[in-house]
Scaffold this motif. Structure first.
Motif, PDB file in Angstrom:
ATOM      1  N   GLN A   1       6.951   3.200   6.181  1.00  0.00           N
ATOM      2  CA  GLN A   1       8.180   2.903   5.671  1.00  0.00           C
ATOM      3  C   GLN A   1       8.335   3.648   4.436  1.00  0.00           C
ATOM      4  OE1 GLN A   1       7.322  -1.676   4.824  1.00  0.00           O
ATOM      5  NE2 GLN A   1       8.142  -2.085   6.859  1.00  0.00           N
ATOM      6  N   GLU A   2       7.302   4.161   3.626  1.00  0.00           N
ATOM      7  CA  GLU A   2       7.820   5.005   2.675  1.00  0.00           C
ATOM      8  C   GLU A   2       7.672   6.611   2.961  1.00  0.00           C
ATOM      9  OE1 GLU A   2       8.278   4.169  -0.115  1.00  0.00           O
ATOM     10  OE2 GLU A   2       8.009   2.028  -0.082  1.00  0.00           O
ATOM     11  N   GLY A   3       7.467   6.794   4.460  1.00  0.00           N
ATOM     12  CA  GLY A   3       7.782   8.326   5.014  1.00  0.00           C
ATOM     13  C   GLY A   3       6.370   8.918   4.470  1.00  0.00           C
ATOM     14  N   ILE A   4       5.316   8.355   4.572  1.00  0.00           N
ATOM     15  CA  ILE A   4       4.115   8.928   4.246  1.00  0.00           C
ATOM     16  C   ILE A   4       3.369   9.043   5.462  1.00  0.00           C
ATOM     17  CG2 ILE A   4       1.740   8.675   3.076  1.00  0.00           C
ATOM     18  CD1 ILE A   4       3.413   6.844   1.167  1.00  0.00           C
ATOM     19  N   SER A   5       2.826  10.259   5.657  1.00  0.00           N
ATOM     20  CA  SER A   5       2.038  10.628   6.921  1.00  0.00           C
ATOM     21  C   SER A   5       0.508  10.208   6.673  1.00  0.00           C
ATOM     22  CB  SER A   5       2.177  11.987   7.305  1.00  0.00           C
ATOM     23  OG  SER A   5       1.539  12.898   6.330  1.00  0.00           O
TER      24      SER A   5
ATOM     25  N   ALA B   1       0.877  -1.230   0.057  1.00  0.00           N
ATOM     26  CA  ALA B   1       0.054   0.032  -0.191  1.00  0.00           C
ATOM     27  C   ALA B   1       0.810   1.244   0.120  1.00  0.00           C
ATOM     28  CB  ALA B   1      -1.076  -0.064   0.984  1.00  0.00           C
ATOM     29  N   GLY B   2       1.870   1.431   0.626  1.00  0.00           N
ATOM     30  CA  GLY B   2       2.781   2.406   0.889  1.00  0.00           C
ATOM     31  C   GLY B   2       3.247   2.709  -0.390  1.00  0.00           C
ATOM     32  N   ALA B   3       3.897   1.793  -1.162  1.00  0.00           N
ATOM     33  CA  ALA B   3       4.570   1.908  -2.390  1.00  0.00           C
ATOM     34  C   ALA B   3       3.662   2.453  -3.300  1.00  0.00           C
ATOM     35  CB  ALA B   3       5.282   0.572  -2.756  1.00  0.00           C
ATOM     36  N   GLU B   4       2.317   1.905  -3.492  1.00  0.00           N
ATOM     37  CA  GLU B   4       1.416   2.290  -4.461  1.00  0.00           C
ATOM     38  C   GLU B   4       0.913   3.884  -4.025  1.00  0.00           C
ATOM     39  OE1 GLU B   4      -0.070   0.911  -6.998  1.00  0.00           O
ATOM     40  OE2 GLU B   4       1.507  -0.330  -6.892  1.00  0.00           O
ATOM     41  N   VAL B   5       0.644   4.269  -2.863  1.00  0.00           N
ATOM     42  CA  VAL B   5       0.671   5.545  -2.522  1.00  0.00           C
ATOM     43  C   VAL B   5       1.732   6.431  -2.991  1.00  0.00           C
ATOM     44  CG1 VAL B   5       0.248   7.301  -0.654  1.00  0.00           C
ATOM     45  CG2 VAL B   5      -0.942   5.059  -0.621  1.00  0.00           C
ATOM     46  N   LYS B   6       2.769   5.999  -2.683  1.00  0.00           N
ATOM     47  CA  LYS B   6       3.987   7.065  -3.109  1.00  0.00           C
ATOM     48  C   LYS B   6       4.174   7.171  -4.631  1.00  0.00           C
ATOM     49  CE  LYS B   6       8.951   7.381  -2.522  1.00  0.00           C
ATOM     50  NZ  LYS B   6      10.308   7.032  -1.658  1.00  0.00           N
ATOM     51  N   LYS B   7       3.848   5.958  -5.574  1.00  0.00           N
ATOM     52  CA  LYS B   7       3.785   5.909  -6.802  1.00  0.00           C
ATOM     53  C   LYS B   7       2.943   6.831  -7.571  1.00  0.00           C
ATOM     54  CE  LYS B   7       3.661   1.901  -8.751  1.00  0.00           C
ATOM     55  NZ  LYS B   7       3.067   0.727  -9.511  1.00  0.00           N
ATOM     56  N   TRP B   8       1.654   7.452  -6.610  1.00  0.00           N
ATOM     57  CA  TRP B   8       0.526   7.961  -7.139  1.00  0.00           C
ATOM     58  C   TRP B   8       0.698   9.461  -6.553  1.00  0.00           C
ATOM     59  CZ3 TRP B   8      -1.288   6.767 -11.682  1.00  0.00           C
ATOM     60  CH2 TRP B   8      -1.536   5.399 -12.039  1.00  0.00           C
TER      61      TRP B   8
ATOM     62  N   VAL C   1      -1.996  11.001   4.039  1.00  0.00           N
ATOM     63  CA  VAL C   1      -3.089  10.058   3.590  1.00  0.00           C
ATOM     64  C   VAL C   1      -4.091   9.923   4.447  1.00  0.00           C
ATOM     65  CG1 VAL C   1      -3.813   7.736   2.949  1.00  0.00           C
ATOM     66  CG2 VAL C   1      -1.612   8.678   2.060  1.00  0.00           C
ATOM     67  N   LEU C   2      -5.379  10.068   4.285  1.00  0.00           N
ATOM     68  CA  LEU C   2      -6.627   9.839   5.296  1.00  0.00           C
ATOM     69  C   LEU C   2      -6.872   8.454   4.923  1.00  0.00           C
ATOM     70  CD1 LEU C   2      -8.519  11.009   7.429  1.00  0.00           C
ATOM     71  CD2 LEU C   2     -10.018  11.634   5.374  1.00  0.00           C
ATOM     72  N   ILE C   3      -6.750   7.685   5.943  1.00  0.00           N
ATOM     73  CA  ILE C   3      -7.465   6.211   5.832  1.00  0.00           C
ATOM     74  C   ILE C   3      -8.949   5.975   6.181  1.00  0.00           C
ATOM     75  CG2 ILE C   3      -6.809   3.626   6.296  1.00  0.00           C
ATOM     76  CD1 ILE C   3      -3.944   4.685   7.302  1.00  0.00           C
ATOM     77  N   VAL C   4      -9.613   5.493   5.285  1.00  0.00           N
ATOM     78  CA  VAL C   4     -10.929   5.258   5.468  1.00  0.00           C
ATOM     79  C   VAL C   4     -11.446   3.853   5.706  1.00  0.00           C
ATOM     80  CG1 VAL C   4     -13.207   6.076   4.651  1.00  0.00           C
ATOM     81  CG2 VAL C   4     -11.471   7.670   4.150  1.00  0.00           C
ATOM     82  N   PHE C   5     -11.936   3.466   6.756  1.00  0.00           N
ATOM     83  CA  PHE C   5     -12.310   2.037   7.158  1.00  0.00           C
ATOM     84  C   PHE C   5     -13.594   2.047   7.793  1.00  0.00           C
ATOM     85  CE2 PHE C   5      -9.826   3.655  10.598  1.00  0.00           C
ATOM     86  CZ  PHE C   5     -10.302   2.933  11.441  1.00  0.00           C
ATOM     87  N   GLY C   6     -14.317   0.716   7.858  1.00  0.00           N
ATOM     88  CA  GLY C   6     -15.320   0.690   8.794  1.00  0.00           C
ATOM     89  C   GLY C   6     -15.153   0.524  10.025  1.00  0.00           C
ATOM     90  N   GLY C   7     -15.669  -0.889  10.506  1.00  0.00           N
ATOM     91  CA  GLY C   7     -15.775  -1.020  11.959  1.00  0.00           C
ATOM     92  C   GLY C   7     -14.300  -1.583  12.517  1.00  0.00           C
ATOM     93  N   GLY C   8     -14.334  -2.430  13.579  1.00  0.00           N
ATOM     94  CA  GLY C   8     -12.930  -2.670  14.136  1.00  0.00           C
ATOM     95  C   GLY C   8     -12.392  -4.106  13.591  1.00  0.00           C
ATOM     96  N   SER C   9     -13.182  -4.669  12.544  1.00  0.00           N
ATOM     97  CA  SER C   9     -12.376  -5.852  11.951  1.00  0.00           C
ATOM     98  C   SER C   9     -11.193  -5.472  11.297  1.00  0.00           C
ATOM     99  CB  SER C   9     -13.498  -6.528  10.971  1.00  0.00           C
ATOM    100  OG  SER C   9     -13.754  -5.609  10.011  1.00  0.00           O
ATOM    101  N   ALA C  10     -11.008  -4.375  10.836  1.00  0.00           N
ATOM    102  CA  ALA C  10      -9.803  -3.892  10.070  1.00  0.00           C
ATOM    103  C   ALA C  10      -8.637  -3.963  10.955  1.00  0.00           C
ATOM    104  CB  ALA C  10      -9.808  -2.768   9.449  1.00  0.00           C
ATOM    105  N   ARG C  11      -8.914  -3.507  12.120  1.00  0.00           N
ATOM    106  CA  ARG C  11      -7.781  -3.404  13.194  1.00  0.00           C
ATOM    107  C   ARG C  11      -7.600  -4.551  14.082  1.00  0.00           C
ATOM    108  NH1 ARG C  11      -5.578   0.972  15.168  1.00  0.00           N
ATOM    109  NH2 ARG C  11      -7.030   2.194  14.348  1.00  0.00           N
ATOM    110  N   ARG C  12      -8.739  -5.269  14.207  1.00  0.00           N
ATOM    111  CA  ARG C  12      -8.644  -6.699  14.955  1.00  0.00           C
ATOM    112  C   ARG C  12      -7.707  -7.524  14.240  1.00  0.00           C
ATOM    113  NH1 ARG C  12     -14.020  -5.648  16.107  1.00  0.00           N
ATOM    114  NH2 ARG C  12     -14.792  -7.290  14.494  1.00  0.00           N
TER     115      ARG C  12
END
Length: 393
Positions: free
Chosen positions: A58-62, A22-29, A34-45
């Motif tokens: 790792q790509e130095g992206i905040s 994900a980091g490499a792709e974000v940097k490429k584009w 970055v604002l990370i948009v997600f749903g409930g707790g499953s993504a964290r759990r």
């Protein structure tokens, strides 16, 4: 075959462990905040959010998190996301989740790029959309196809309306798809996803006088593939190969490939959107609840009965003496398949029992107060839509 433009610019990163890219792709584009948009707790759990955030670091992206997306994504929540994205100076919105998270990310991107306009005005076309932020996706639910589509849907809960917007600005820059991420989904969510994938394909298939052999073959092969593998993933969500097929079908079903040379209809979606906006039911379930009635209401039209017959033969291996018999059996086999998934095939199965007055209100919602005729098969105004809802009770 009609003239068409096929434009599918999303970069797909598919396979095991790809969320770590994900980091490499974000940097490429070009993303730096970055604002990370997600749903409930499953993504964290599950640890997914941690892996994505580690790759960004790792790509130095905040980055900042914006969690809490709900099914049938809400306008008010997207507006809140716009305020957060503006405050942090976000230049890329990253969705982690399914169609609701991705559609919300698209809405936030549009609103952030155009803070001088109300998001609902942008969404409903009152204000032309001429710019947006970049959006990326880490897909966890094969269903909506939003990761590769030019569409997105929001519900304005203040007025009880659900609306979609189609624009090239809805195209994600990249979509990371790891079928392993869908292995813990509950059966009902998988079933809704399989239904939605089929519906996105069928909404582009039953078009009158549509002669496009290659597009037909793609659509029919996609339907056979998702039907076959949909059963497998319901039995065993950890079946990687089957889930990979379903996930890839979801993307191809809604990136416009299966409409080349004939376009699309999406009248069933209009009926379903009215239901999910008013009753907050699952999107895929709302479609399954009305599709059979929609099909039975229209299949005998001369311009389209041959397509229903072809669908029955190519998708369900039906062999009958007449087109009429083939069409009827194909519709019935589709309805039975939805039932086998645990999907509702009428409004009662959806858990609602609308009054006659409710059905007429739904018909007006679906047709924008009877100002729009749905369906390319035959014009469906409010009265015809009301009759389809009656059949679906």
């Amino acid at each position: 075959m009609n003239n068409f433009v096929q434009y599918t610019p999303t970069e797909v990163v598919f396979g095991r462990g790809t969320e770590k890219q994900a980091g490499a792709e974000v940097k490429k584009w070009g993303g730096t905040k970055v604002l990370i948009v997600f749903g409930g707790g499953s993504a964290r759990r599950s640890g997914l959010l941690d892996r994505v955030e580690e790759s960004l670091a790792q790509e130095g992206i905040s980055y900042q998190e914006f969690g809490g997306v709900k099914p049938n994504p809400r306008l008010a929540f997207a507006e809140e996301g716009v305020h957060k994205a503006l405050a942090m100076g976000a230049d890329l919105i990253l969705a982690v989740g399914g169609g609701s998270a991705i559609d919300t990310a698209k809405a936030i991107a549009h609103g952030t790029a155009n803070p001088e306009h109300a998001l609902w005005d942008i969404w409903t076309g009152k204000v032309p959309l001429t710019k947006s932020l970049s959006v990326g996706a880490v897909l966890t639910i094969p269903a909506a196809g939003s990761e590769m589509s030019d569409s997105a849907v929001l519900t304005n809960e203040a007025i009880g309306k659900k609306a979609g917007i189609n624009t090239p600005f809805n195209r994600c820059k990249f979509a990371i798809m790891n079928p392993e991420l869908a292995s813990t989904l509950p059966p009902y969510q998988i079933a809704c996803g399989v239904t939605d994938i089929m519906m996105h394909t069928m909404e582009r298939y039953f078009i009158p006088d549509s002669h496009c052999e290659m597009t037909d073959e793609i659509a029919e092969g996609l339907l056979r593939t998702v039907i076959r593998n949909g059963k497998k993933v319901l039995e065993n969500p950890a079946d990687y190969d089957a889930m990979a097929e379903v996930m890839w079908c979801g993307s191809l079903s809604h990136n416009n490939l299966t409409e080349c040379g004939r376009g699309k209809d999406f009248s069933v979606h209009k009926l379903g959107h009215a239901l999910s906006a008013r009753y907050d039911v699952a999107h895929g379930a709302s479609l399954a609840a009305v599709w059979g009635s929609w099909a039975k209401y229209q299949y005998e039209e001369e311009e389209v009965i041959w397509r229903f017959a072809r669908f029955a033969q190519k998708v369900w291996n039906v062999e009958e003496s007449t087109q009429h018999k083939m069409a009827v059996e194909g519709i019935e086999k589709t309805v039975v398949f939805f039932e086998s998934l645990g999907m509702p095939v009428n409004l009662r199965g959806l858990g609602i029992e609308p009054s006659d007055e409710d059905l007429r209100a739904l018909a007006l919602d679906a047709t924008m107060k009877d100002t729009v005729k749905l369906s390319r098969i035959r014009g469906l105004g409010a009265q015809e839509v009301y009759e389809i809802y009656q059949m679906a009770k």
